[in-house]
Write a protein that holds these residues in place. Structure first.
Motif, mmCIF file in Angstrom:
data_model
loop_
_atom_site.group_PDB
_atom_site.id
_atom_site.type_symbol
_atom_site.label_atom_id
_atom_site.label_comp_id
_atom_site.label_asym_id
_atom_site.label_seq_id
_atom_site.Cartn_x
_atom_site.Cartn_y
_atom_site.Cartn_z
ATOM 1 N N ILE A 1 37.421 -23.111 11.674
ATOM 2 C CA ILE A 1 36.253 -21.756 12.264
ATOM 3 C C ILE A 1 37.073 -20.394 12.172
ATOM 4 N N HIS A 2 36.244 -20.010 11.681
ATOM 5 C CA HIS A 2 37.082 -18.399 11.507
ATOM 6 C C HIS A 2 37.074 -17.492 12.416
ATOM 7 N N ILE A 3 38.527 -16.548 12.592
ATOM 8 C CA ILE A 3 38.796 -15.545 13.302
ATOM 9 C C ILE A 3 37.560 -14.328 14.258
ATOM 10 N N PHE A 4 36.555 -14.475 13.208
ATOM 11 C CA PHE A 4 35.674 -13.526 13.001
ATOM 12 C C PHE A 4 35.191 -13.853 14.796
ATOM 13 N N LEU A 5 35.394 -15.407 14.542
ATOM 14 C CA LEU A 5 34.234 -15.571 16.242
ATOM 15 C C LEU A 5 35.363 -15.023 17.076
ATOM 16 N N PHE A 6 36.143 -14.372 17.291
ATOM 17 C CA PHE A 6 36.800 -13.580 18.289
ATOM 18 C C PHE A 6 36.472 -11.916 18.066
ATOM 19 N N LEU A 7 35.438 -11.369 17.390
ATOM 20 C CA LEU A 7 35.220 -10.091 17.279
ATOM 21 C C LEU A 7 35.012 -9.050 18.638
ATOM 22 N N GLN A 8 34.127 -10.064 19.046
ATOM 23 C CA GLN A 8 32.877 -9.489 20.425
ATOM 24 C C GLN A 8 33.591 -9.534 21.326
ATOM 25 N N PRO A 9 35.054 -10.444 21.617
ATOM 26 C CA PRO A 9 35.396 -10.489 22.971
ATOM 27 C C PRO A 9 36.572 -9.366 22.728
ATOM 28 N N ALA A 10 37.511 -9.068 21.354
ATOM 29 C CA ALA A 10 37.882 -8.093 21.113
ATOM 30 C C ALA A 10 37.158 -7.170 21.278
ATOM 31 N N ILE A 11 36.229 -6.365 21.255
ATOM 32 C CA ILE A 11 35.347 -5.055 20.439
ATOM 33 C C ILE A 11 35.475 -5.349 22.336
ATOM 34 N N PHE B 1 36.220 -8.203 32.570
ATOM 35 C CA PHE B 1 35.718 -9.314 32.981
ATOM 36 C C PHE B 1 34.827 -10.299 32.067
ATOM 37 N N LEU B 2 33.980 -9.401 31.819
ATOM 38 C CA LEU B 2 32.817 -9.919 31.037
ATOM 39 C C LEU B 2 33.672 -10.347 29.508
ATOM 40 N N GLY B 3 35.065 -9.345 28.424
ATOM 41 C CA GLY B 3 35.417 -9.272 27.438
ATOM 42 C C GLY B 3 36.101 -10.774 27.723
ATOM 43 N N LEU B 4 36.554 -10.639 28.830
ATOM 44 C CA LEU B 4 37.728 -12.411 29.231
ATOM 45 C C LEU B 4 37.286 -13.667 29.330
ATOM 46 N N VAL B 5 35.841 -13.914 29.759
ATOM 47 C CA VAL B 5 35.255 -14.507 30.075
ATOM 48 C C VAL B 5 34.812 -15.233 28.439
ATOM 49 N N SER B 6 34.548 -14.510 28.191
ATOM 50 C CA SER B 6 33.871 -14.603 26.354
ATOM 51 C C SER B 6 35.338 -15.408 25.550
ATOM 52 N N LEU B 7 36.187 -14.465 25.495
ATOM 53 C CA LEU B 7 37.358 -14.607 25.062
ATOM 54 C C LEU B 7 37.257 -16.483 25.646
ATOM 55 N N ILE C 1 37.305 -1.549 24.441
ATOM 56 C CA ILE C 1 36.220 -1.191 25.242
ATOM 57 C C ILE C 1 36.414 -0.927 26.597
ATOM 58 N N GLY C 2 36.473 -2.241 27.658
ATOM 59 C CA GLY C 2 36.649 -2.028 28.955
ATOM 60 C C GLY C 2 38.395 -1.416 29.388
ATOM 61 N N PHE C 3 39.209 -1.732 28.203
ATOM 62 C CA PHE C 3 40.784 -0.455 29.146
ATOM 63 C C PHE C 3 40.046 0.535 27.936
ATOM 64 N N MET C 4 39.321 1.097 27.527
ATOM 65 C CA MET C 4 39.267 2.435 27.833
ATOM 66 C C MET C 4 38.677 3.456 28.677
ATOM 67 N N CYS C 5 37.313 2.340 29.087
ATOM 68 C CA CYS C 5 36.929 2.649 29.760
ATOM 69 C C CYS C 5 37.696 2.204 31.926
ATOM 70 N N TYR C 6 38.651 1.656 31.349
ATOM 71 C CA TYR C 6 39.287 1.375 32.837
ATOM 72 C C TYR C 6 39.902 2.498 33.420
ATOM 73 N N PHE C 7 40.796 3.005 32.072
ATOM 74 C CA PHE C 7 41.566 4.283 32.569
ATOM 75 C C PHE C 7 41.469 5.010 32.515
ATOM 76 N N ASP C 8 39.898 5.875 32.206
ATOM 77 C CA ASP C 8 39.291 6.826 32.316
ATOM 78 C C ASP C 8 39.480 7.270 33.877
ATOM 79 N N GLU C 9 39.617 8.908 34.181
ATOM 80 C CA GLU C 9 39.845 9.376 35.250
ATOM 81 C C GLU C 9 38.441 9.165 35.931
#
Length: 147
Positions: free
Chosen positions: A20-30, A55-61, A34-42
């Motif tokens: 299976i190609h590693i590209f499978l993990f692109l969507q959870p990585a994105i 949460f969605l990224g972790l479930v997808s991963l 984005i979740g980390f960037m939004c989480y640390f916003d004020e």
């Protein structure tokens, strides 16, 4: 690999094993990025959006790790074996002598990064397997064994 070696018939050898190609993990990585960037916003709203995306990224991963761990695509000297699933298992065995058709589907990203989907047709049933690395090598290995 243990599944595959215990599943072989006497006199059967593994000729090619696809991954299976590693590209499978692109969507959870994105989603996680984005979740980390939004989480640390004020702002409060983006903070909660970040938690949701994390949460969605972790479930997808986790789901895609299970797909990667539970998938076996192999060509032997007698048949094609395709197994998917960790908890519930789905296997497709295609005897090489009765091979009707194997189609490779690659989009632009698939051609650039070297992955594609394999569509296996057997007696009217069609099965599709996504994110197979080097799908044309898999198809070539099948054609070599048919001859």
């Amino acid at each position: 690999m243990k599944f595959l070696t215990t599943y072989l018939q006497p006199g059967e050898e593994i000729m090619y094993r696809a991954r299976i190609h590693i590209f499978l993990f692109l969507q959870p990585a994105i989603l996680l990025a984005i979740g980390f960037m939004c989480y640390f916003d004020e702002m409060k709203i983006t903070h909660y959006l970040g938690i949701t995306l994390l949460f969605l990224g972790l479930v997808s991963l986790v789901q895609r790790v299970l797909v990667k761990v539970g998938s076996v695509y192999a060509v032997t000297n007698k048949r094609v074996i395709i197994k998917t699933g960790v908890i519930s298992r789905r296997t497709v065995e295609l005897v090489l002598a009765k091979c009707e058709g194997i189609q490779v589907v690659q989009g632009i990203a698939g051609r650039i990064f070297g992955y594609g989907s394999i569509v296996v047709t057997t007696g009217g049933a069609t099965n599709c397997y996504y994110y197979v690395a080097n799908p044309f090598r898999f198809k070539r290995a099948i054609n070599i064994q048919i001859r």
